[in-house]
Write a protein that holds these residues in place. Structure first.
Motif, PDB file in Angstrom:
ATOM      1  N   GLU A 109      33.776  38.858  36.782  1.00  0.00           N
ATOM      2  CA  GLU A 109      33.927  39.281  38.181  1.00  0.00           C
ATOM      3  C   GLU A 109      35.267  38.828  38.743  1.00  0.00           C
ATOM      4  N   ALA A 158      37.907  41.208  37.404  1.00  0.00           N
ATOM      5  CA  ALA A 158      37.826  42.532  38.017  1.00  0.00           C
ATOM      6  C   ALA A 158      38.400  42.530  39.421  1.00  0.00           C
ATOM      7  N   CYS A 193      41.912  44.309  40.923  1.00  0.00           N
ATOM      8  CA  CYS A 193      41.852  45.149  42.114  1.00  0.00           C
ATOM      9  C   CYS A 193      42.884  44.694  43.140  1.00  0.00           C
ATOM     10  N   GLU A 211      37.749  52.072  41.932  1.00  0.00           N
ATOM     11  CA  GLU A 211      36.551  51.298  41.615  1.00  0.00           C
ATOM     12  C   GLU A 211      35.342  51.785  42.427  1.00  0.00           C
ATOM     13  N   ARG A 239      34.083  54.805  40.542  1.00  0.00           N
ATOM     14  CA  ARG A 239      33.438  54.390  39.290  1.00  0.00           C
ATOM     15  C   ARG A 239      32.091  53.737  39.557  1.00  0.00           C
ATOM     16  N   PHE A 240      32.025  52.919  40.596  1.00  0.00           N
ATOM     17  CA  PHE A 240      30.775  52.250  40.960  1.00  0.00           C
ATOM     18  C   PHE A 240      29.722  53.279  41.367  1.00  0.00           C
ATOM     19  N   THR A 295      27.662  42.872  45.252  1.00  0.00           N
ATOM     20  CA  THR A 295      29.061  43.189  45.520  1.00  0.00           C
ATOM     21  C   THR A 295      29.582  42.283  46.633  1.00  0.00           C
ATOM     22  N   ASN A 343      36.978  48.902  48.025  1.00  0.00           N
ATOM     23  CA  ASN A 343      37.261  48.940  46.591  1.00  0.00           C
ATOM     24  C   ASN A 343      37.129  47.554  45.955  1.00  0.00           C
ATOM     25  N   ALA A 368      33.579  46.966  45.242  1.00  0.00           N
ATOM     26  CA  ALA A 368      33.131  47.848  44.167  1.00  0.00           C
ATOM     27  C   ALA A 368      33.574  47.329  42.802  1.00  0.00           C
ATOM     28  N   ALA A 369      34.738  46.714  42.751  1.00  0.00           N
ATOM     29  CA  ALA A 369      35.209  46.140  41.486  1.00  0.00           C
ATOM     30  C   ALA A 369      34.254  45.052  41.006  1.00  0.00           C
ATOM     31  N   CYS A 377      31.086  46.742  39.651  1.00  0.00           N
ATOM     32  CA  CYS A 377      31.219  47.284  38.297  1.00  0.00           C
ATOM     33  C   CYS A 377      31.094  46.176  37.248  1.00  0.00           C
TER      34      CYS A 377
END
Length: 393
Positions: A38, A41, A45, A57, A60-61, A226, A271, A274-275, A278
């Motif tokens: 995490e 990621a 970002c 992201e 993608r999420f 998140t 975002n 969201a990273a 993911c």
């Protein structure tokens, strides 16, 4: 403390110790499992500069969430309450209308109704799933509701009943198929509160995919997090587009002009969050496997205790056991509080059920069915520490 309550508390402490070991420091209810993945990621970002409410992201999420929930579309939101609020609005709920919800749920369920200017209408729960009871729902509608011109109205208040919003509690599925059938008969759009049901399946189908719209949550205490966050889930492309538009201040696409065509919301997930989501999804299979192991340990530890029931999934449900749950014998609430006090003193941060929402001051005048089961369960249900990393302790 009575001798019987003391004995039961000691038995519960023994079981907790067998599963979790001595609590050298406080053992929380459900803590996020965050590792270097995490951190990496989020750092990528930050380096990209895409940190706000648009970015790769987020897309993608959303794509991964849609696949997880067996729906074509997911729209990431800033939190679960925002997701439920907008889902209700998209389903057609208007001010001064009613939405059927259980009283045994987190207050966000009722607050989402209130954010629409609508009124929660409380329905009783059942002991087999802890969710809304289909039998009591149908009986209550027969007593208080009527269909006029294709819409259902509360004969007692004169207000339209605009939607049905069941909740899947603690990773267990409500009898969502039966509830959906009742909703269809009474012309009530079904909006699922799947905030606690990520990964849960009912009769082979993902919870969150039964309604025209659903909402879920990625708060810090959920199975994946998140930080803050949620999502709207839907099978309808037009609803997904509308959700994305209204959650992004209803701004019309243009290279520079700021033209907005609706009173809307700033509800989109950044975002950056969201990273993290993911990265959490990457480890979801391990999280769910760890939780299965923890649940089995609890089941074994409490199997010899005749006075309490370790709550298990029904035959139709594949539960994620977000929060492992213990049901105490019938009592006036004092036994529950004594057990909680004793456990907290030893560092096990057990939690009671939420106070039934119909008893909170802002909702005491709301319409309701007989809520005797909900009121009884609120005195008897306790959640146990359920973090996936606890099996490594």
């Amino acid at each position: 403390m009575s001798d019987s309550a003391k004995s039961l508390s000691e038995q519960i402490l023994t079981a907790l110790n067998a599963v979790l070991g001595e609590a050298c420091s406080a053992i929380g209810l459900h803590e996020p499992w965050l590792t270097s993945s995490e951190q990496e990621a989020v750092a990528k970002c930050v380096a990209s500069g895409w940190v706000s409410s648009v970015g790769p992201e987020v897309t993608r999420f959303e794509e991964r969430l849609a696949a997880l929930f067996d729906v074509p579309y997911a729209v990431a939101m800033v939190n679960g309450t925002a997701a439920l609020h907008l889902a209700l609005e998209l389903s057609g709920v208007m001010p001064n209308e009613e939405v059927l919800i259980p009283s045994l749920t987190f207050v966000a369920t009722a607050n989402a109704v209130s954010h629409c200017g609508a009124i929660p209408h409380f329905v009783d729960s059942e002991t087999t799933t802890l969710g809304m009871c289909p039998i009591r729902l149908e009986s209550h509608l027969q007593q208080v509701a009527e269909v006029r011109n294709g819409s259902t109205y509360n004969r007692q208040t004169g207000r339209r009943i605009a939607a049905l919003m069941p909740v899947h509690l603690f990773g267990h599925a409500a009898q969502i198929d039966k509830l959906a059938e009742i909703g269809q008969r009474w012309n009530l759009p079904l909006v699922e509160d799947a905030a606690e049901a990520l990964g849960t399946r009912y009769k082979g189908k993902a919870c969150g995919s039964f309604g025209s719209l659903s909402g879920t949550s990625f708060n810090g205490n959920k199975i994946i997090t998140t930080g803050g966050g949620g999502a709207i889930l839907t099978n309808d492309e037009s609803l997904a587009k509308r959700a994305k538009h209204l959650s992004t201040t209803a701004k019309l696409p243009h290279p520079w002009a700021f033209v907005h065509d609706h009173v809307a919301y700033n509800y989109r997930l950044p975002n950056l969050n969201a990273a993290m989501g993911c990265a959490q999804l990457d480890k979801l299979p391990v999280i769910l496997q760890n939780k299965k192991v923890l649940t089995e340990k609890y089941r074994h530890a409490f199997s010899g205790m005749s006075e309490v029931t370790f709550f298990l999934q029904t035959k139709d449900c594949e539960s994620t056991y977000w929060l492992n749950t213990l049901i105490l014998p019938p009592n006036d609430g004092l036994l529950r509080d004594e057990v909680l006090s004793t456990a907290h003193a030893k560092g096990y941060l057990l939690r009671p059920l939420w106070q039934p929402i119909h008893t909170l001051p802002m909702y005491q005048a709301a319409p309701r069915s007989d809520l005797k089961t909900a009121e009884d369960l609120a005195k008897r249900v306790i959640n146990l520490p359920s973090s996936p990393q606890l099996i490594q302790s």
